[in-house]
Scaffold this motif. Structure first.
Motif, PDB file in Angstrom:
ATOM      1  N   LEU A 153       0.465  -1.007   0.047  1.00 20.85           N
ATOM      2  CA  LEU A 153       0.062  -0.349  -0.389  1.00 20.85           C
ATOM      3  C   LEU A 153       0.898   1.182   0.505  1.00 20.85           C
ATOM      4  N   GLU A 154       2.313   1.162  -0.035  1.00 17.28           N
ATOM      5  CA  GLU A 154       3.031   2.595   0.211  1.00 17.28           C
ATOM      6  C   GLU A 154       4.102   2.338  -1.198  1.00 17.28           C
ATOM      7  N   TYR A 155       3.867   1.046  -2.281  1.00 16.80           N
ATOM      8  CA  TYR A 155       4.234   0.683  -3.080  1.00 16.80           C
ATOM      9  C   TYR A 155       3.211   2.030  -4.471  1.00 16.80           C
ATOM     10  N   MET A 156       1.889   1.013  -4.445  1.00 15.96           N
ATOM     11  CA  MET A 156       1.369   1.043  -5.138  1.00 15.96           C
ATOM     12  C   MET A 156       1.235   2.874  -6.026  1.00 15.96           C
ATOM     13  N   PRO A 157       0.971   3.561  -4.319  1.00 17.52           N
ATOM     14  CA  PRO A 157       0.528   4.919  -5.128  1.00 17.52           C
ATOM     15  C   PRO A 157       1.810   5.548  -5.377  1.00 17.52           C
ATOM     16  N   ALA A 158       2.971   5.228  -4.885  1.00 17.51           N
ATOM     17  CA  ALA A 158       4.235   6.111  -5.469  1.00 17.51           C
ATOM     18  C   ALA A 158       4.709   5.779  -6.995  1.00 17.51           C
ATOM     19  N   HIS A 159       4.515   4.619  -7.338  1.00 14.32           N
ATOM     20  CA  HIS A 159       4.294   4.063  -8.636  1.00 14.32           C
ATOM     21  C   HIS A 159       2.965   4.621  -9.426  1.00 14.32           C
ATOM     22  N   LEU A 160       2.358   4.813  -8.742  1.00 17.26           N
ATOM     23  CA  LEU A 160       0.705   5.742 -10.001  1.00 17.26           C
ATOM     24  C   LEU A 160       1.419   7.555 -10.178  1.00 17.26           C
ATOM     25  N   ASP A 161       1.692   7.579  -8.708  1.00 16.33           N
ATOM     26  CA  ASP A 161       1.991   9.034  -8.756  1.00 16.33           C
ATOM     27  C   ASP A 161       3.215   9.700  -9.765  1.00 16.33           C
ATOM     28  N   VAL A 162       4.389   7.956  -9.894  1.00 16.55           N
ATOM     29  CA  VAL A 162       5.265   8.717 -11.125  1.00 16.55           C
ATOM     30  C   VAL A 162       4.850   8.457 -12.449  1.00 16.55           C
ATOM     31  N   TYR A 163       3.964   6.985 -12.689  1.00 18.99           N
ATOM     32  CA  TYR A 163       3.683   6.801 -14.043  1.00 18.99           C
ATOM     33  C   TYR A 163       2.449   6.550 -14.659  1.00 18.99           C
ATOM     34  N   GLY A 164       1.652   6.680 -13.531  1.00 17.57           N
ATOM     35  CA  GLY A 164       0.366   5.902 -14.075  1.00 17.57           C
ATOM     36  C   GLY A 164       0.071   4.931 -14.575  1.00 17.57           C
ATOM     37  N   ASP A 165      -0.908   4.713 -15.093  1.00 22.07           N
ATOM     38  CA  ASP A 165      -1.110   3.554 -15.830  1.00 22.07           C
ATOM     39  C   ASP A 165      -0.318   3.290 -17.053  1.00 22.07           C
ATOM     40  N   ALA A 166       0.879   3.627 -17.487  1.00 24.57           N
ATOM     41  CA  ALA A 166       1.582   3.812 -18.301  1.00 24.57           C
ATOM     42  C   ALA A 166       2.571   2.282 -17.410  1.00 24.57           C
ATOM     43  N   TRP A 167       3.250   1.917 -16.765  1.00 22.58           N
ATOM     44  CA  TRP A 167       3.606   0.591 -16.652  1.00 22.58           C
ATOM     45  C   TRP A 167       2.504  -0.578 -15.224  1.00 22.58           C
ATOM     46  N   TRP A 168       1.287  -0.197 -15.738  1.00 21.33           N
ATOM     47  CA  TRP A 168       0.586  -0.696 -14.325  1.00 21.33           C
ATOM     48  C   TRP A 168      -0.141  -2.438 -15.269  1.00 21.33           C
ATOM     49  N   VAL A 169      -0.148  -3.291 -14.876  1.00 21.81           N
ATOM     50  CA  VAL A 169      -0.543  -4.471 -15.623  1.00 21.81           C
ATOM     51  C   VAL A 169      -1.199  -5.487 -14.719  1.00 21.81           C
ATOM     52  N   LEU A 170      -1.675  -6.723 -14.802  1.00 21.09           N
ATOM     53  CA  LEU A 170      -2.132  -7.497 -13.808  1.00 21.09           C
ATOM     54  C   LEU A 170      -1.891  -7.638 -12.304  1.00 21.09           C
ATOM     55  N   LYS A 171      -0.884  -8.208 -12.778  1.00 24.98           N
ATOM     56  CA  LYS A 171      -0.028  -8.824 -11.549  1.00 24.98           C
ATOM     57  C   LYS A 171       0.585  -7.439 -10.241  1.00 24.98           C
ATOM     58  N   HIS A 172       0.366  -5.816 -11.086  1.00 27.65           N
ATOM     59  CA  HIS A 172       0.394  -5.259  -9.966  1.00 27.65           C
ATOM     60  C   HIS A 172      -1.131  -5.218  -8.711  1.00 27.65           C
ATOM     61  N   HIS A 173      -2.367  -5.217  -9.504  1.00 29.23           N
ATOM     62  CA  HIS A 173      -3.426  -5.387  -8.605  1.00 29.23           C
ATOM     63  C   HIS A 173      -3.748  -6.968  -7.836  1.00 29.23           C
ATOM     64  N   LEU A 174      -2.464  -7.829  -8.123  1.00 32.79           N
ATOM     65  CA  LEU A 174      -2.435  -9.371  -7.817  1.00 32.79           C
ATOM     66  C   LEU A 174      -1.703  -8.486  -6.253  1.00 32.79           C
ATOM     67  N   THR A 175      -0.697  -8.205  -6.567  1.00 30.51           N
ATOM     68  CA  THR A 175       0.135  -7.844  -5.171  1.00 30.51           C
ATOM     69  C   THR A 175      -0.895  -8.062  -4.378  1.00 30.51           C
ATOM     70  N   LEU A 176      -1.888  -7.208  -4.226  1.00 32.00           N
ATOM     71  CA  LEU A 176      -2.808  -6.943  -3.258  1.00 32.00           C
ATOM     72  C   LEU A 176      -2.860  -8.590  -3.050  1.00 32.00           C
ATOM     73  N   HIS A 177      -3.471  -9.153  -3.869  1.00 24.75           N
ATOM     74  CA  HIS A 177      -4.009 -10.491  -3.196  1.00 24.75           C
ATOM     75  C   HIS A 177      -3.114 -11.553  -2.474  1.00 24.75           C
ATOM     76  N   ILE A 178      -1.457 -11.724  -2.635  1.00 26.37           N
ATOM     77  CA  ILE A 178      -0.599 -12.350  -1.800  1.00 26.37           C
ATOM     78  C   ILE A 178      -0.884 -12.362  -0.575  1.00 26.37           C
ATOM     79  N   ALA A 179      -1.027 -11.162  -0.176  1.00 21.56           N
ATOM     80  CA  ALA A 179      -2.149 -11.110   1.229  1.00 21.56           C
ATOM     81  C   ALA A 179      -2.830 -11.977   1.435  1.00 21.56           C
ATOM     82  N   LEU A 180      -3.940 -12.149   0.719  1.00 22.44           N
ATOM     83  CA  LEU A 180      -4.787 -12.658   1.538  1.00 22.44           C
ATOM     84  C   LEU A 180      -4.818 -14.536   0.732  1.00 22.44           C
ATOM     85  N   GLN A 181      -3.707 -14.724   0.396  1.00 19.95           N
ATOM     86  CA  GLN A 181      -3.291 -16.155   0.196  1.00 19.95           C
ATOM     87  C   GLN A 181      -2.699 -16.598   1.180  1.00 19.95           C
ATOM     88  N   ALA A 182      -1.540 -15.573   1.785  1.00 21.32           N
ATOM     89  CA  ALA A 182      -0.817 -15.946   3.319  1.00 21.32           C
ATOM     90  C   ALA A 182      -2.022 -15.940   3.944  1.00 21.32           C
TER      91      ALA A 182
END
Length: 195
Positions: A153-182
């Motif tokens: 949750l610190e990384y996501m806004p930092a990335h979006l602040d710099v690049y917007g959605d230009a480099w954003w892929v599904l895997k960015h969203h899936l990083t949120l689900h890793i915690a749910l898996q654990a």
């Protein structure tokens, strides 16, 4: 599966080019490492630097300079070397190589790279490195899964602040689900066998 079954074309793998093992949130190594969030983050940072260089700025942190820096490091024999991730003139690495290279690249951008240059993009990259470090610590049981969620949750806004959605892929969203898996399974699946 039999050998003949593996050779058959499937709609998912061959027609749509969907590779379940590389996009499943169950597979944190591909979500974060190989062709994943880290891979996109380092390439976004290097592209930002390169675009500025194309406008006449001094050439710094080129893939060739990073290869020279990385190849000076020595890794223990039992882990994949991160020393050759820029050997081809771009960033190419297996998940194991990313896990080895990320701390060294973090060191480079914290202590070797000129302070203040591309600060917002470097900050996004360093947050991404913290996500990698934290998921490893969670996997070992050294930190609670909530800490991983905090790093994401610190990384996501930092990335979006710099690049917007230009480099954003599904895997960015899936990083949120890793915690749910654990939380659901009590551990993280590591799939080194798929490398």
């Amino acid at each position: 599966l039999t050998a003949s079954a593996r050779k058959k074309k499937t709609l998912a793998n061959d027609v749509v080019a969907y590779k379940a093992a590389t996009t499943s949130f169950m597979n944190w190594m591909h979500t974060l490492c190989q062709g994943g969030v880290f891979h996109r983050e380092i390439n976004a940072l290097l592209q930002t630097i390169h675009d500025d260089k194309a406008r006449g700025a001094e050439a710094i942190a080129t893939p060739y300079q990073l290869h020279d820096y990385m190849s000076r490091w020595t890794w223990p024999k039992q882990v994949a070397s991160g020393g050759h991730v820029f050997e081809t003139g771009g960033f190419q690495a297996s998940s194991s190589m990313v896990l080895s290279a990320a701390p060294v690249l973090s060191h480079f951008f914290r202590h070797v790279f000129p302070s203040g240059l591309y600060a917002v993009a470097v900050n996004s990259f360093l947050f991404c490195c913290l996500v990698i470090e934290t998921v490893l610590a969670v996997g070992k049981g050294d930190v609670p899964i909530a800490e991983y969620s905090d790093r994401v949750l610190e990384y996501m806004p930092a990335h979006l602040d710099v690049y917007g959605d230009a480099w954003w892929v599904l895997k960015h969203h899936l990083t949120l689900h890793i915690a749910l898996q654990a939380e659901a399974f009590g551990f993280l699946f590591s799939v080194f066998a798929l490398e």
